[in-house]
Design a protein around this motif. Structure first.
Motif, mmCIF file in Angstrom:
data_model
loop_
_atom_site.group_PDB
_atom_site.id
_atom_site.type_symbol
_atom_site.label_atom_id
_atom_site.label_comp_id
_atom_site.label_asym_id
_atom_site.label_seq_id
_atom_site.Cartn_x
_atom_site.Cartn_y
_atom_site.Cartn_z
ATOM 1 N N GLN A 156 9.417 6.728 -0.190
ATOM 2 C CA GLN A 156 8.594 7.919 0.005
ATOM 3 C C GLN A 156 9.468 9.151 0.246
ATOM 4 O O GLN A 156 9.216 10.226 -0.305
ATOM 5 C CB GLN A 156 7.658 7.713 1.202
ATOM 6 N N LYS A 161 0.842 -1.194 0.000
ATOM 7 C CA LYS A 161 0.000 0.000 0.000
ATOM 8 C C LYS A 161 0.881 1.249 0.000
ATOM 9 O O LYS A 161 1.901 1.309 0.672
ATOM 10 C CB LYS A 161 -0.905 0.014 1.236
ATOM 11 N N ARG A 162 0.467 2.220 -0.769
ATOM 12 C CA ARG A 162 1.157 3.507 -0.731
ATOM 13 C C ARG A 162 0.756 4.255 0.531
ATOM 14 O O ARG A 162 -0.251 3.947 1.161
ATOM 15 C CB ARG A 162 0.843 4.315 -1.986
ATOM 16 N N VAL A 163 1.555 5.253 0.880
ATOM 17 C CA VAL A 163 1.329 5.960 2.131
ATOM 18 C C VAL A 163 -0.041 6.628 2.157
ATOM 19 O O VAL A 163 -0.666 6.730 3.215
ATOM 20 C CB VAL A 163 2.446 7.012 2.356
ATOM 21 N N ASP A 164 -0.545 7.047 0.993
ATOM 22 C CA ASP A 164 -1.849 7.711 0.962
ATOM 23 C C ASP A 164 -2.998 6.766 1.252
ATOM 24 O O ASP A 164 -4.120 7.192 1.514
ATOM 25 C CB ASP A 164 -2.077 8.404 -0.381
ATOM 26 N N GLY A 165 -2.739 5.440 1.198
ATOM 27 C CA GLY A 165 -3.778 4.461 1.514
ATOM 28 C C GLY A 165 -4.793 4.240 0.422
ATOM 29 O O GLY A 165 -5.696 3.406 0.564
ATOM 30 N N LYS A 166 -4.668 4.941 -0.708
ATOM 31 C CA LYS A 166 -5.637 4.815 -1.795
ATOM 32 C C LYS A 166 -5.123 3.940 -2.935
ATOM 33 O O LYS A 166 -5.919 3.405 -3.701
ATOM 34 C CB LYS A 166 -6.002 6.200 -2.346
ATOM 35 N N TYR A 167 -3.814 3.813 -3.038
ATOM 36 C CA TYR A 167 -3.216 3.066 -4.148
ATOM 37 C C TYR A 167 -2.273 2.001 -3.611
ATOM 38 O O TYR A 167 -1.866 2.030 -2.449
ATOM 39 C CB TYR A 167 -2.448 4.010 -5.083
ATOM 40 N N SER A 214 9.658 12.363 -2.120
ATOM 41 C CA SER A 214 9.415 13.687 -1.553
ATOM 42 C C SER A 214 10.578 14.618 -1.842
ATOM 43 O O SER A 214 10.388 15.798 -2.151
ATOM 44 C CB SER A 214 9.187 13.582 -0.038
#
Length: 410
Positions: free
Chosen positions: A174, A51-57, A178
């Motif tokens: 990440q 899971k990506r940090v945003d939790g959507k992808y 960033s």
């Protein structure tokens, strides 16, 4: 004592730990441990969803037959066939035939690789770090009804080994992304700043050209016109009371035009430097205002001032000029002080007055203040405006990093 089978499993778990050391990419980890995992859980296809940090992808990494899962860009978590595991809705998924299991085939599910590869037996367990689900480990086989709850237990042990490494890699990735985004943003901002600074230099040059043209042509024409009016006024046949108002108006226009020319072309700044230009502006502006204002210029950094680049010098002069003008027009001060000092490898200019002050500096909006902020930003300086710390009056500060200063060669 462990029995031979347990000893063998333990050796394979240790083997996985050894293979993880030194791996710096998700894909390389899967490729490195796939063979060792096959001794614990037989599989034809192994994949890990992170899971990506945003939790959507999420991203997928595979070993065995390659599918669109790992070839596509980050996919929506809501379309994953194992979204219930990734979201924590269930603790595991176990199926004898994923090709026909409706849990993997729902509206919007990206489950076509299951059919294309013929993945039947499948098991899925979450990857957890400190109780948070960061992804899922999946083992698949072309055979039906291959896996049992014992395999689920073993998969959880493997997931416990893998999860910390994947968590660390995700955090590093990440941070890297960033840093790249921040570097790109800074590069864009610096490019815009340099472009705006060049535009400002061009506008300043044009401003000075206009000032010279006004001086050489328009002011000269008005001066000749004023002299003709003086000669006409001295003739007896011309009534003096008729020309006097026109002559007085013309004198006012010429005075205003001289001020415009002086501000457009600060010759003192060009000829004698920043300190002299500020001193000249203080003396002239306060003198012409008719107000009883005492002024001071305190320069404690003359060497640093002389080493400034011309665009920086012009920008600072314009900010100080605007701040002094604002104090005279709106502050009703008795004293105006301009200070320049060096502090912690920074050059600080301050315009301080003891006038009526400002109620709320954060709510100040005006064309002049916006101009000062913009000029400061163009030379990578910070700009502040606030109340005098001792009460009453205003302080305008512009702070220039030492790196922006140029040491002149002797």
């Amino acid at each position: 004592m462990l029995n031979p089978e347990q000893n063998t499993l333990f050796d394979h778990y240790l083997g996985i730990s050894r293979l993880l050391a030194g791996q710096l990419e998700f894909h390389s980890i899967i490729q490195a441990v796939a063979a060792e995992i096959s001794h614990i859980i037989p599989h034809d296809h192994l994949d890990v969803c992170i899971k990506r940090v945003d939790g959507k992808y999420h991203n997928a990494y595979e070993s065995g037959p390659e599918s669109a899962w790992s070839l596509q860009p980050p996919a929506l978590l809501s379309g994953s066939p194992i979204r219930t595991v990734l979201t924590g809705e269930v603790d595991y998924l176990l199926t004898d035939n994923a090709c026909t299991d409706p849990r993997f085939h729902f509206d919007g599910a990206f489950s076509s690789p299951i059919i294309e590869l013929g993945l039947k037996s499948r098991l899925h367990v979450p990857l957890k770090v400190q109780g948070d689900i960061i992804g899922a480990l999946s083992c698949s086989s072309f055979q039906s009804a291959l896996y049992t709850m014992e395999d689920i237990s073993r998969a959880r042990s493997i997931a416990d080994l893998l999860a910390p490494y994947f968590f660390a890699l995700r955090a590093a990735e990440q941070a890297k992304q960033s840093a790249i985004v921040e570097a790109q943003a800074r590069a864009r901002e610096e490019g815009l700043r340099l472009g705006a600074l060049k535009l400002t230099e061009a506008l300043e040059a044009e401003r000075q050209r206009i000032g010279m043209d006004l001086h050489d042509q328009t002011l000269a024409d008005l001066t000749r016109l004023a002299r003709r009016m003086e000669r006409l006024a001295s003739q007896p046949e011309v009534p003096g009371e008729t020309l006097e108002p026109l002559f007085r108006t013309l004198q006012h226009c010429m005075h205003d035009l001289r001020q415009i020319i002086e501000e457009a072309k600060p010759s003192v700044l060009q000829l004698f430097g920043l300190a002299e230009a500020i001193e000249n502006h203080l003396e002239r502006s306060i003198g012409e205002s008719g107000q009883a204002i005492t002024w001071r210029l305190i320069n404690e950094s003359s060497a640093q001032i002389e080493g400034l680049d011309q665009p920086v010098t012009i920008a600072i002069f314009r900010v100080v000029q605007e701040a002094v003008n604002n104090a005279i027009r709106h502050g009703q001060p008795q004293t105006i002080t301009v200070k320049c000092r060096s502090e912690n490898e920074r050059l600080i200019f301050q315009v301080i007055d003891d006038g009526v002050g400002i109620a709320n500096p954060n709510e100040l909006t005006s064309h002049g203040i916006d101009n000062m902020k913009t000029r400061a930003r163009l030379i990578s300086a910070s700009f502040e405006i606030g109340c005098h710390p001792k009460g009453g009056g205003t302080v305008v500060s512009i702070t220039l990093p030492q790196i922006k200063m140029k040491v002149q060669e002797i």
